[in-house]
Design an enzyme around this catalytic site. Structure first.
Site, mmCIF file in Angstrom:
data_model
loop_
_atom_site.group_PDB
_atom_site.id
_atom_site.type_symbol
_atom_site.label_atom_id
_atom_site.label_comp_id
_atom_site.label_asym_id
_atom_site.label_seq_id
_atom_site.Cartn_x
_atom_site.Cartn_y
_atom_site.Cartn_z
ATOM 1 N N HIS A 272 69.928 -36.533 10.034
ATOM 2 C CA HIS A 272 70.548 -35.620 11.010
ATOM 3 C C HIS A 272 70.396 -36.150 12.435
ATOM 4 C CE1 HIS A 272 72.033 -31.244 11.140
ATOM 5 N NE2 HIS A 272 72.473 -31.864 12.209
ATOM 6 N N ARG B 26 77.519 -30.577 7.696
ATOM 7 C CA ARG B 26 76.434 -29.742 7.204
ATOM 8 C C ARG B 26 76.187 -30.090 5.743
ATOM 9 N NH1 ARG B 26 75.117 -29.213 11.540
ATOM 10 N NH2 ARG B 26 74.793 -27.365 12.819
HETATM 11 P P1 NAI Z 1 85.059 -27.428 15.593
HETATM 12 O O1 NAI Z 1 84.790 -25.955 15.535
HETATM 13 O O2 NAI Z 1 85.592 -28.028 16.849
HETATM 14 O O3 NAI Z 1 86.062 -27.828 14.404
HETATM 15 C C1 NAI Z 1 85.923 -27.376 13.095
HETATM 16 C C2 NAI Z 1 87.296 -27.471 12.439
HETATM 17 O O4 NAI Z 1 87.147 -27.171 11.055
HETATM 18 C C3 NAI Z 1 88.316 -26.473 13.027
HETATM 19 O O5 NAI Z 1 89.498 -27.151 13.401
HETATM 20 C C4 NAI Z 1 88.570 -25.509 11.847
HETATM 21 O O6 NAI Z 1 89.895 -25.004 11.836
HETATM 22 C C5 NAI Z 1 88.296 -26.428 10.672
HETATM 23 N N1 NAI Z 1 88.033 -25.743 9.421
HETATM 24 C C6 NAI Z 1 87.411 -24.573 9.201
HETATM 25 N N2 NAI Z 1 87.387 -24.296 7.882
HETATM 26 C C7 NAI Z 1 88.003 -25.341 7.256
HETATM 27 C C8 NAI Z 1 88.276 -25.645 5.904
HETATM 28 N N3 NAI Z 1 87.929 -24.817 4.909
HETATM 29 N N4 NAI Z 1 88.909 -26.816 5.632
HETATM 30 C C9 NAI Z 1 89.292 -27.654 6.613
HETATM 31 N N5 NAI Z 1 89.065 -27.399 7.921
HETATM 32 C C10 NAI Z 1 88.419 -26.266 8.231
HETATM 33 O O7 NAI Z 1 83.684 -28.115 15.152
HETATM 34 P P2 NAI Z 1 83.130 -29.552 15.557
HETATM 35 O O8 NAI Z 1 82.467 -29.463 16.885
HETATM 36 O O9 NAI Z 1 84.199 -30.563 15.334
HETATM 37 O O10 NAI Z 1 81.953 -29.741 14.485
HETATM 38 C C11 NAI Z 1 82.236 -30.044 13.123
HETATM 39 C C12 NAI Z 1 80.937 -30.015 12.337
HETATM 40 O O11 NAI Z 1 80.026 -30.993 12.827
HETATM 41 C C13 NAI Z 1 80.177 -28.686 12.362
HETATM 42 O O12 NAI Z 1 79.848 -28.354 11.026
HETATM 43 C C14 NAI Z 1 78.908 -28.978 13.069
HETATM 44 O O13 NAI Z 1 77.866 -28.184 12.584
HETATM 45 C C15 NAI Z 1 78.714 -30.446 12.748
HETATM 46 N N6 NAI Z 1 77.846 -31.141 13.690
HETATM 47 C C16 NAI Z 1 76.922 -32.040 13.219
HETATM 48 C C17 NAI Z 1 76.076 -32.705 14.077
HETATM 49 C C18 NAI Z 1 75.077 -33.725 13.604
HETATM 50 O O14 NAI Z 1 74.178 -34.118 14.372
HETATM 51 N N7 NAI Z 1 75.167 -34.231 12.384
HETATM 52 C C19 NAI Z 1 76.105 -32.426 15.516
HETATM 53 C C20 NAI Z 1 77.156 -31.512 15.922
HETATM 54 C C21 NAI Z 1 77.973 -30.871 15.029
#
Ligand code: NAI
Length: 337
Positions: free
Chosen positions: A302, A241
């Site tokens: 994006h 993000r």
């Molecule tokens: P997820 O929910 O599976 O994993 C997120 C991880 O971040 C969790 O393990 C959580 O414990 C950890 N976390 C939370 N706060 C933290 C902090 N302060 N420091 C370190 N770790 C922390 O999410 P997922 O599916 O892996 O997605 C990750 C990101 O990718 C999201 O922000 C999502 O919006 C973004 N995304 C971007 C896309 C794009 O097209 N560019 C598409 C899909 C997702």
């Protein structure tokens, strides 16, 4: 009343690929679709008149005023066709009795692979080489990269996407350090990844890759302070993000050489810019304009999610969420309120 099935759907921020994949999803025929190309905000919510549900993406903005307006128009369900939900005021939605659903994971592989593509492109200057060769400039000056083999990659956030990205980087024989407040120790041990505190990861990473959701705690995770804690010359990659990064601090870090490069698929102020063809217009965002002219900055708009597999999965889960409205059988992790 609130549990009646969803029939009429107002779909916002539509692109041609959304329309194609949504219409192909199983059960899509039973919904009455109205596609709008503009984004949903409190200024445009009137377009949801007569809709039972709205379908939105990352840059629609559903604050309290917008949600109240939607409810007064009869909307009962907000279906996000993405994983992140920082653009919806969930507390207000819950107070208003709105059902909010999302697509928790469509293709973490798509995002992880794009993350690696960005790093490889930036490191090996492929974007510059491509343009040169098309101009019959076959010089290699200025195109020196480095081997990833043996370098250290810091993964911030080891959820679905962070874990896959780490595994791919391990395949390049990189050392992978990770930080996550909820570490998955069994996964790390099995994949040769080690957990450390945030500052230790910053201090040792040659490449730092962000995979955390946007929350009040992660807003401007990369700011002047954290940039100064990085090893000099670190490349930062962000496919999560835009607001995880303080753009002004990153520009200063790049100018000072403290940051060795930046590869981003998301940008702090991407709303209204990313996903649009602005090629005939004067770009109004001075920070984005500045970033675009650094030779060691690579920006995509994006698109990390943009694979056939991800679009089909987004459509399948979104249509499923809408058809399950009023029933008790939502898929796990799809319901936010
Ligand atoms: P997820 O929910 O599976 O994993 C997120 C991880 O971040 C969790 O393990 C959580 O414990 C950890 N976390 C939370 N706060 C933290 C902090 N302060 N420091 C370190 N770790 C922390 O999410 P997922 O599916 O892996 O997605 C990750 C990101 O990718 C999201 O922000 C999502 O919006 C973004 N995304 C971007 C896309 C794009 O097209 N560019 C598409 C899909 C997702």
């Amino acid at each position: 009343m609130a549990n009646r099935p969803i029939q009429r759907l107002a779909f916002f921020d539509t692109k041609p690929y959304d329309r194609q994949f949504m219409k192909e999803a199983e059960g899509a025929d039973s919904l009455d679709w109205t596609f709008h190309e503009f984004r949903l905000t409190s200024d445009t919510m009137g377009a949801a008149q007569d809709a039972d549900a709205v379908c939105i993406f990352v840059n629609d903005r559903l604050d309290q005023a917008c949600l109240e307006g939607l409810v007064s128009l009869g909307v009962r369900h907000v279906a996000l066709r993405c994983a992140g939900f920082n653009n919806v005021d969930l507390a207000a939605a819950a107070d208003l009795g709105l059902v909010v659903t999302r697509v928790p994971a469509y293709s973490p592989h798509a995002v992880a692979e794009h993350t690696v593509a960005l790093l490889l492109t930036l490191n090996r200057r492929i974007h510059r080489a491509y343009n040169r060769v098309r101009e019959q400039n076959f010089s290699l000056n200025g195109l020196v990269g480095y081997d990833l083999n043996g370098k250290t990659c810091g993964i911030i956030g080891t959820g679905k996407i962070g874990r896959l990205t780490a595994e791919i980087f391990r395949g390049f024989r990189m050392r992978v350090m990770a930080y996550d407040p909820y570490p998955d120790v069994a996964w790390a041990t099995g994949n040769g990844v080690t957990y450390h505190d945030f500052d230790a990861v910053l201090a040792e990473s040659d490449v730092l890759s962000l995979h955390v959701p946007l929350t009040p705690e992660t807003h401007h995770l990369i700011d002047q302070d954290s940039i100064n804690k990085l090893k000099r010359g670190t490349v930062v990659v962000n496919t999560s993000r835009g607001k995880l990064i303080d753009t002004a601090a990153v520009i200063s870090g790049l100018k000072r050489g403290q940051l060795g490069g930046l590869a981003i698929d998301v940008y702090e102020e991407e709303e209204g810019v990313f996903f649009e063809d602005l090629s005939g217009e004067v770009l109004q965002d001075d920070e984005l304009s500045r970033l675009m002219v650094f030779p060691n900055v690579l920006i995509t708009s994006h698109q990390a999610f943009l694979t056939r597999e991800a679009l089909a999965e987004i459509a399948r889960v979104t249509v499923g969420n809408l058809l399950r409205h009023g029933r008790d059988d939502f898929l796990p992790d799809t319901v936010l309120g």
